[in-house]
Design a protein around this motif. Structure first.
Motif, PDB file in Angstrom:
ATOM      1  N   ARG A  40       0.830  -1.213   0.000  1.00  0.00           N
ATOM      2  CA  ARG A  40       0.000   0.000   0.000  1.00  0.00           C
ATOM      3  C   ARG A  40       0.861   1.259   0.000  1.00  0.00           C
ATOM      4  O   ARG A  40       0.540   2.237  -0.668  1.00  0.00           O
ATOM      5  CB  ARG A  40      -0.939   0.001   1.193  1.00  0.00           C
ATOM      6  CG  ARG A  40      -2.065  -0.986   1.018  1.00  0.00           C
ATOM      7  CD  ARG A  40      -3.042  -0.895   2.137  1.00  0.00           C
ATOM      8  NE  ARG A  40      -4.148  -1.816   1.911  1.00  0.00           N
ATOM      9  CZ  ARG A  40      -5.024  -2.151   2.826  1.00  0.00           C
ATOM     10  NH1 ARG A  40      -4.945  -1.626   4.023  1.00  0.00           N
ATOM     11  NH2 ARG A  40      -5.991  -2.991   2.546  1.00  0.00           N
ATOM     12  N   ARG A  41       1.958   1.237   0.754  1.00  0.00           N
ATOM     13  CA  ARG A  41       2.869   2.394   0.752  1.00  0.00           C
ATOM     14  C   ARG A  41       3.463   2.601  -0.629  1.00  0.00           C
ATOM     15  O   ARG A  41       3.568   3.722  -1.118  1.00  0.00           O
ATOM     16  CB  ARG A  41       3.994   2.178   1.763  1.00  0.00           C
ATOM     17  CG  ARG A  41       3.581   2.401   3.170  1.00  0.00           C
ATOM     18  CD  ARG A  41       4.752   2.208   4.095  1.00  0.00           C
ATOM     19  NE  ARG A  41       4.389   2.522   5.465  1.00  0.00           N
ATOM     20  CZ  ARG A  41       5.191   2.369   6.476  1.00  0.00           C
ATOM     21  NH1 ARG A  41       6.418   1.924   6.306  1.00  0.00           N
ATOM     22  NH2 ARG A  41       4.781   2.680   7.689  1.00  0.00           N
ATOM     23  N   PHE A  42       3.864   1.502  -1.267  1.00  0.00           N
ATOM     24  CA  PHE A  42       4.430   1.587  -2.612  1.00  0.00           C
ATOM     25  C   PHE A  42       3.419   2.178  -3.589  1.00  0.00           C
ATOM     26  O   PHE A  42       3.751   3.047  -4.400  1.00  0.00           O
ATOM     27  CB  PHE A  42       4.873   0.191  -3.068  1.00  0.00           C
ATOM     28  CG  PHE A  42       5.312   0.133  -4.492  1.00  0.00           C
ATOM     29  CD1 PHE A  42       6.549   0.638  -4.872  1.00  0.00           C
ATOM     30  CD2 PHE A  42       4.500  -0.428  -5.461  1.00  0.00           C
ATOM     31  CE1 PHE A  42       6.958   0.582  -6.192  1.00  0.00           C
ATOM     32  CE2 PHE A  42       4.898  -0.487  -6.780  1.00  0.00           C
ATOM     33  CZ  PHE A  42       6.142   0.019  -7.142  1.00  0.00           C
ATOM     34  N   GLU A  43       2.173   1.717  -3.512  1.00  0.00           N
ATOM     35  CA  GLU A  43       1.142   2.231  -4.409  1.00  0.00           C
ATOM     36  C   GLU A  43       0.895   3.719  -4.168  1.00  0.00           C
ATOM     37  O   GLU A  43       0.652   4.467  -5.107  1.00  0.00           O
ATOM     38  CB  GLU A  43      -0.143   1.430  -4.240  1.00  0.00           C
ATOM     39  CG  GLU A  43      -0.037   0.024  -4.813  1.00  0.00           C
ATOM     40  CD  GLU A  43      -1.236  -0.835  -4.508  1.00  0.00           C
ATOM     41  OE1 GLU A  43      -2.134  -0.388  -3.753  1.00  0.00           O
ATOM     42  OE2 GLU A  43      -1.277  -1.960  -5.026  1.00  0.00           O
ATOM     43  N   ARG A  44       0.950   4.162  -2.912  1.00  0.00           N
ATOM     44  CA  ARG A  44       0.767   5.585  -2.614  1.00  0.00           C
ATOM     45  C   ARG A  44       1.904   6.407  -3.202  1.00  0.00           C
ATOM     46  O   ARG A  44       1.688   7.486  -3.738  1.00  0.00           O
ATOM     47  CB  ARG A  44       0.661   5.821  -1.111  1.00  0.00           C
ATOM     48  CG  ARG A  44      -0.645   5.300  -0.523  1.00  0.00           C
ATOM     49  CD  ARG A  44      -0.741   5.573   0.950  1.00  0.00           C
ATOM     50  NE  ARG A  44      -0.925   6.973   1.248  1.00  0.00           N
ATOM     51  CZ  ARG A  44      -2.088   7.613   1.226  1.00  0.00           C
ATOM     52  NH1 ARG A  44      -3.177   6.959   0.898  1.00  0.00           N
ATOM     53  NH2 ARG A  44      -2.171   8.886   1.515  1.00  0.00           N
ATOM     54  N   VAL A  45       3.133   5.904  -3.105  1.00  0.00           N
ATOM     55  CA  VAL A  45       4.278   6.623  -3.665  1.00  0.00           C
ATOM     56  C   VAL A  45       4.143   6.723  -5.174  1.00  0.00           C
ATOM     57  O   VAL A  45       4.351   7.782  -5.767  1.00  0.00           O
ATOM     58  CB  VAL A  45       5.599   5.926  -3.271  1.00  0.00           C
ATOM     59  CG1 VAL A  45       6.756   6.443  -4.094  1.00  0.00           C
ATOM     60  CG2 VAL A  45       5.872   6.116  -1.799  1.00  0.00           C
ATOM     61  N   MET A  46       3.761   5.624  -5.814  1.00  0.00           N
ATOM     62  CA  MET A  46       3.636   5.618  -7.270  1.00  0.00           C
ATOM     63  C   MET A  46       2.509   6.532  -7.740  1.00  0.00           C
ATOM     64  O   MET A  46       2.563   7.078  -8.840  1.00  0.00           O
ATOM     65  CB  MET A  46       3.413   4.193  -7.790  1.00  0.00           C
ATOM     66  CG  MET A  46       4.605   3.281  -7.566  1.00  0.00           C
ATOM     67  SD  MET A  46       6.143   3.918  -8.224  1.00  0.00           S
ATOM     68  CE  MET A  46       5.834   3.828  -9.962  1.00  0.00           C
ATOM     69  N   ALA A  47       1.488   6.729  -6.901  1.00  0.00           N
ATOM     70  CA  ALA A  47       0.377   7.610  -7.251  1.00  0.00           C
ATOM     71  C   ALA A  47       0.674   9.067  -6.905  1.00  0.00           C
ATOM     72  O   ALA A  47      -0.140   9.949  -7.190  1.00  0.00           O
ATOM     73  CB  ALA A  47      -0.901   7.155  -6.542  1.00  0.00           C
ATOM     74  N   GLY A  48       1.822   9.325  -6.271  1.00  0.00           N
ATOM     75  CA  GLY A  48       2.192  10.691  -5.934  1.00  0.00           C
ATOM     76  C   GLY A  48       1.527  11.217  -4.673  1.00  0.00           C
ATOM     77  O   GLY A  48       1.462  12.421  -4.458  1.00  0.00           O
ATOM     78  N   ARG A  49       1.026  10.326  -3.843  1.00  0.00           N
ATOM     79  CA  ARG A  49       0.403  10.743  -2.590  1.00  0.00           C
ATOM     80  C   ARG A  49       1.390  10.551  -1.450  1.00  0.00           C
ATOM     81  O   ARG A  49       2.310   9.746  -1.543  1.00  0.00           O
ATOM     82  CB  ARG A  49      -0.863   9.915  -2.342  1.00  0.00           C
ATOM     83  CG  ARG A  49      -1.919  10.139  -3.392  1.00  0.00           C
ATOM     84  CD  ARG A  49      -3.229   9.489  -3.009  1.00  0.00           C
ATOM     85  NE  ARG A  49      -3.100   8.098  -2.621  1.00  0.00           N
ATOM     86  CZ  ARG A  49      -3.400   7.061  -3.401  1.00  0.00           C
ATOM     87  NH1 ARG A  49      -3.828   7.261  -4.627  1.00  0.00           N
ATOM     88  NH2 ARG A  49      -3.269   5.837  -2.974  1.00  0.00           N
ATOM     89  N   PRO A  50       1.208  11.273  -0.338  1.00  0.00           N
ATOM     90  CA  PRO A  50       2.117  11.094   0.796  1.00  0.00           C
ATOM     91  C   PRO A  50       1.984   9.691   1.380  1.00  0.00           C
ATOM     92  O   PRO A  50       0.897   9.115   1.410  1.00  0.00           O
ATOM     93  CB  PRO A  50       1.677  12.150   1.801  1.00  0.00           C
ATOM     94  CG  PRO A  50       0.361  12.629   1.356  1.00  0.00           C
ATOM     95  CD  PRO A  50       0.206  12.303  -0.094  1.00  0.00           C
ATOM     96  N   VAL A  51       3.093   9.152   1.830  1.00  0.00           N
ATOM     97  CA  VAL A  51       3.095   7.787   2.350  1.00  0.00           C
ATOM     98  C   VAL A  51       2.447   7.730   3.719  1.00  0.00           C
ATOM     99  O   VAL A  51       1.724   6.801   4.033  1.00  0.00           O
ATOM    100  CB  VAL A  51       4.543   7.253   2.426  1.00  0.00           C
ATOM    101  CG1 VAL A  51       4.579   5.887   3.058  1.00  0.00           C
ATOM    102  CG2 VAL A  51       5.142   7.201   1.045  1.00  0.00           C
TER     103      VAL A  51
END
Length: 76
Positions: A40-51
């Protein structure tokens, strides 16, 4: 049949066949939860959202009363 019964059957079968014993139920639960969190953290980073702060932000949005807009829908 629950997970403990299945584990006991698998342990008995492994012992009879000379195979390695299966892991006990719940042995890898923490590792699975960590991998889900990391994904989930990886997906947030890839989407440009804060971890960090996603849960806190969502709870704040739900718990804080919303500001009322003036009638007519005009924004200031």
């Amino acid at each position: 049949m629950n997970a403990l019964h299945q584990y006991l059957f698998d342990t008995y079968r492994a012992d009879r066949l000379g195979e390695p014993m299966p892991p006990a139920p719940g042995t890898h639960d923490v590792a699975v939860l960590r991998s889900v969190r990391d994904r989930r953290r990886f997906e947030r980073v890839m989407a440009g959202r804060p971890v960090r702060g996603g849960l806190r932000t969502a709870l704040r949005r739900l718990l804080q009363p919303r500001a009322r807009r003036p009638p007519g829908g005009s924004r200031e």
